[in-house]
Design a protein around this motif. Structure first.
Motif, PDB file in Angstrom:
ATOM      1  N   GLU A  97       0.817  -1.209   0.000  1.00  0.00           N
ATOM      2  CA  GLU A  97       0.000   0.000   0.000  1.00  0.00           C
ATOM      3  C   GLU A  97       0.853   1.263   0.000  1.00  0.00           C
ATOM      4  O   GLU A  97       0.470   2.286  -0.561  1.00  0.00           O
ATOM      5  CB  GLU A  97      -0.928   0.013   1.219  1.00  0.00           C
ATOM      6  CG  GLU A  97      -2.184  -0.810   1.064  1.00  0.00           C
ATOM      7  CD  GLU A  97      -3.160  -0.191   0.096  1.00  0.00           C
ATOM      8  OE1 GLU A  97      -3.617   0.939   0.320  1.00  0.00           O
ATOM      9  OE2 GLU A  97      -3.474  -0.852  -0.917  1.00  0.00           O
ATOM     10  N   ARG A  98       2.020   1.195   0.615  1.00  0.00           N
ATOM     11  CA  ARG A  98       2.873   2.383   0.748  1.00  0.00           C
ATOM     12  C   ARG A  98       3.760   2.608  -0.470  1.00  0.00           C
ATOM     13  O   ARG A  98       4.544   3.564  -0.492  1.00  0.00           O
ATOM     14  CB  ARG A  98       3.721   2.257   2.012  1.00  0.00           C
ATOM     15  CG  ARG A  98       2.931   2.429   3.309  1.00  0.00           C
ATOM     16  CD  ARG A  98       3.774   2.075   4.516  1.00  0.00           C
ATOM     17  NE  ARG A  98       5.019   2.838   4.540  1.00  0.00           N
ATOM     18  CZ  ARG A  98       6.102   2.442   5.211  1.00  0.00           C
ATOM     19  NH1 ARG A  98       6.099   1.310   5.882  1.00  0.00           N
ATOM     20  NH2 ARG A  98       7.188   3.196   5.194  1.00  0.00           N
ATOM     21  N   ARG A  99       3.645   1.770  -1.484  1.00  0.00           N
ATOM     22  CA  ARG A  99       4.372   2.021  -2.730  1.00  0.00           C
ATOM     23  C   ARG A  99       3.886   3.344  -3.334  1.00  0.00           C
ATOM     24  O   ARG A  99       2.694   3.667  -3.287  1.00  0.00           O
ATOM     25  CB  ARG A  99       4.129   0.893  -3.727  1.00  0.00           C
ATOM     26  CG  ARG A  99       4.917  -0.376  -3.482  1.00  0.00           C
ATOM     27  CD  ARG A  99       4.478  -1.448  -4.467  1.00  0.00           C
ATOM     28  NE  ARG A  99       4.621  -1.008  -5.859  1.00  0.00           N
ATOM     29  CZ  ARG A  99       5.660  -1.309  -6.645  1.00  0.00           C
ATOM     30  NH1 ARG A  99       6.640  -2.061  -6.176  1.00  0.00           N
ATOM     31  NH2 ARG A  99       5.711  -0.875  -7.893  1.00  0.00           N
ATOM     32  N   LEU A 100       4.802   4.099  -3.915  1.00  0.00           N
ATOM     33  CA  LEU A 100       4.446   5.405  -4.466  1.00  0.00           C
ATOM     34  C   LEU A 100       3.396   5.290  -5.556  1.00  0.00           C
ATOM     35  O   LEU A 100       2.462   6.101  -5.601  1.00  0.00           O
ATOM     36  CB  LEU A 100       5.700   6.093  -5.014  1.00  0.00           C
ATOM     37  CG  LEU A 100       5.493   7.478  -5.632  1.00  0.00           C
ATOM     38  CD1 LEU A 100       4.882   8.440  -4.625  1.00  0.00           C
ATOM     39  CD2 LEU A 100       6.817   8.033  -6.163  1.00  0.00           C
ATOM     40  N   ASN A 111      -5.986   6.494 -13.061  1.00  0.00           N
ATOM     41  CA  ASN A 111      -7.136   5.595 -13.169  1.00  0.00           C
ATOM     42  C   ASN A 111      -6.834   4.186 -12.698  1.00  0.00           C
ATOM     43  O   ASN A 111      -7.734   3.442 -12.333  1.00  0.00           O
ATOM     44  CB  ASN A 111      -7.615   5.534 -14.623  1.00  0.00           C
ATOM     45  CG  ASN A 111      -8.742   6.517 -14.883  1.00  0.00           C
ATOM     46  OD1 ASN A 111      -9.617   6.699 -14.052  1.00  0.00           O
ATOM     47  ND2 ASN A 111      -8.701   7.170 -16.024  1.00  0.00           N
ATOM     48  N   SER A 112      -5.580   3.790 -12.753  1.00  0.00           N
ATOM     49  CA  SER A 112      -5.184   2.438 -12.373  1.00  0.00           C
ATOM     50  C   SER A 112      -3.763   2.481 -11.838  1.00  0.00           C
ATOM     51  O   SER A 112      -3.038   3.466 -12.018  1.00  0.00           O
ATOM     52  CB  SER A 112      -5.260   1.496 -13.579  1.00  0.00           C
ATOM     53  OG  SER A 112      -4.313   1.866 -14.565  1.00  0.00           O
ATOM     54  N   ARG A 113      -3.350   1.404 -11.202  1.00  0.00           N
ATOM     55  CA  ARG A 113      -1.979   1.355 -10.688  1.00  0.00           C
ATOM     56  C   ARG A 113      -0.969   1.345 -11.832  1.00  0.00           C
ATOM     57  O   ARG A 113       0.111   1.902 -11.710  1.00  0.00           O
ATOM     58  CB  ARG A 113      -1.800   0.140  -9.786  1.00  0.00           C
ATOM     59  CG  ARG A 113      -2.545   0.244  -8.452  1.00  0.00           C
ATOM     60  CD  ARG A 113      -2.309  -0.966  -7.586  1.00  0.00           C
ATOM     61  NE  ARG A 113      -2.986  -0.848  -6.292  1.00  0.00           N
ATOM     62  CZ  ARG A 113      -4.244  -1.203  -6.076  1.00  0.00           C
ATOM     63  NH1 ARG A 113      -4.969  -1.715  -7.074  1.00  0.00           N
ATOM     64  NH2 ARG A 113      -4.791  -1.074  -4.872  1.00  0.00           N
ATOM     65  N   PRO A 135       8.563   4.032  -8.938  1.00  0.00           N
ATOM     66  CA  PRO A 135       7.237   3.581  -8.485  1.00  0.00           C
ATOM     67  C   PRO A 135       7.246   2.823  -7.167  1.00  0.00           C
ATOM     68  O   PRO A 135       6.269   2.853  -6.422  1.00  0.00           O
ATOM     69  CB  PRO A 135       6.774   2.677  -9.629  1.00  0.00           C
ATOM     70  CG  PRO A 135       7.523   3.159 -10.826  1.00  0.00           C
ATOM     71  CD  PRO A 135       8.861   3.592 -10.309  1.00  0.00           C
ATOM     72  N   SER A 136       8.349   2.134  -6.851  1.00  0.00           N
ATOM     73  CA  SER A 136       8.385   1.299  -5.646  1.00  0.00           C
ATOM     74  C   SER A 136       8.814   2.060  -4.392  1.00  0.00           C
ATOM     75  O   SER A 136       8.912   1.458  -3.317  1.00  0.00           O
ATOM     76  CB  SER A 136       9.330   0.114  -5.865  1.00  0.00           C
ATOM     77  OG  SER A 136      10.648   0.570  -6.129  1.00  0.00           O
TER      78      SER A 136
END
Length: 208
Positions: A97-100, A111-113, A135-136
């Protein structure tokens, strides 16, 4: 790096649950999972006896695909979660959940990951007034995410913020849409993850 280029809706059908991989489409009657809620392939509708291992594997695959991480990376998150204090299963979900890229998605800037991941890599955001293109990256309490000035007219942002009104923003985050700003108010709690996940099955799978 390995990358899945097939149908995203096929992944939802394979895991037997909506993974919300196609943004707004997943909330409409065009969603393939709503129209065909069974596994893809000729034997997709067949009733099968499912072993404990199969249940554990499918749960792991569901979570991995939902957050868009590869197997080696996912295993790394589990090992890190296992070394932390507390419940390993929740620790794993909290790290994801805490991934950027997930925070960008949760705040409603994408709109999406997958779209959030692409936007992060393209330098759309700044984190605490510093460039944020990984992103991580793990966010912390008090972190402030801002859409860089030159990207604020991107129509994707306006569209994504409309979708957020339907899916909502978790309580551990705070979004200021007009100012294109998001703040991490607290660490995510288990109740903030509304998606139906049985993280204990993942723990059992990796503990064998």
């Amino acid at each position: 790096m390995a990358k899945y280029n097939g149908s995203k809706c096929r992944m939802c059908r394979r895991e037997g649950s909506k993974l919300f991989l196609k943004g707004d489409r997943c909330y409409t009657d065009k969603c393939a999972f709503d129209r065909r809620p069974y596994a893809p392939g000729a034997a997709g509708r067949a009733r099968k006896k499912v072993s404990d291992y199969a249940l554990q594997l499918r749960e792991k695959q569901k979570v991995r695909r939902m957050y868009g991480v590869l197997e080696k990376q996912f295993r790394g998150y589990f090992e890190k979660a296992d070394m932390q204090k507390g419940v390993t299963g929740f620790n794993l979900l909290a790290l994801l959940e805490r991934r950027l890229d997930n925070v960008v998605y949760r705040l409603g800037f994408a709109n999406s990951r997958q779209q959030a991941r692409q936007m992060v890599r393209h330098g759309v955001f700044s984190l605490n007034n510093h460039k944020a293109n990984i992103p991580s990256m793990q966010v912390k309490v008090g972190d402030v995410l801002v859409v860089n000035e030159k990207h604020r007219k991107n129509p994707v942002l306006a569209e994504a913020q409309d979708v957020t009104a339907r899916r909502g923003c978790p309580t551990w985050l705070e979004v200021d849409g007009p100012n294109f700003t998001g703040t991490v108010k607290a660490l995510p709690q288990r109740e903030d993850i509304q998606f139906p996940i049985n993280e204990q099955l993942i723990v059992e799978l990796y503990s064998k």
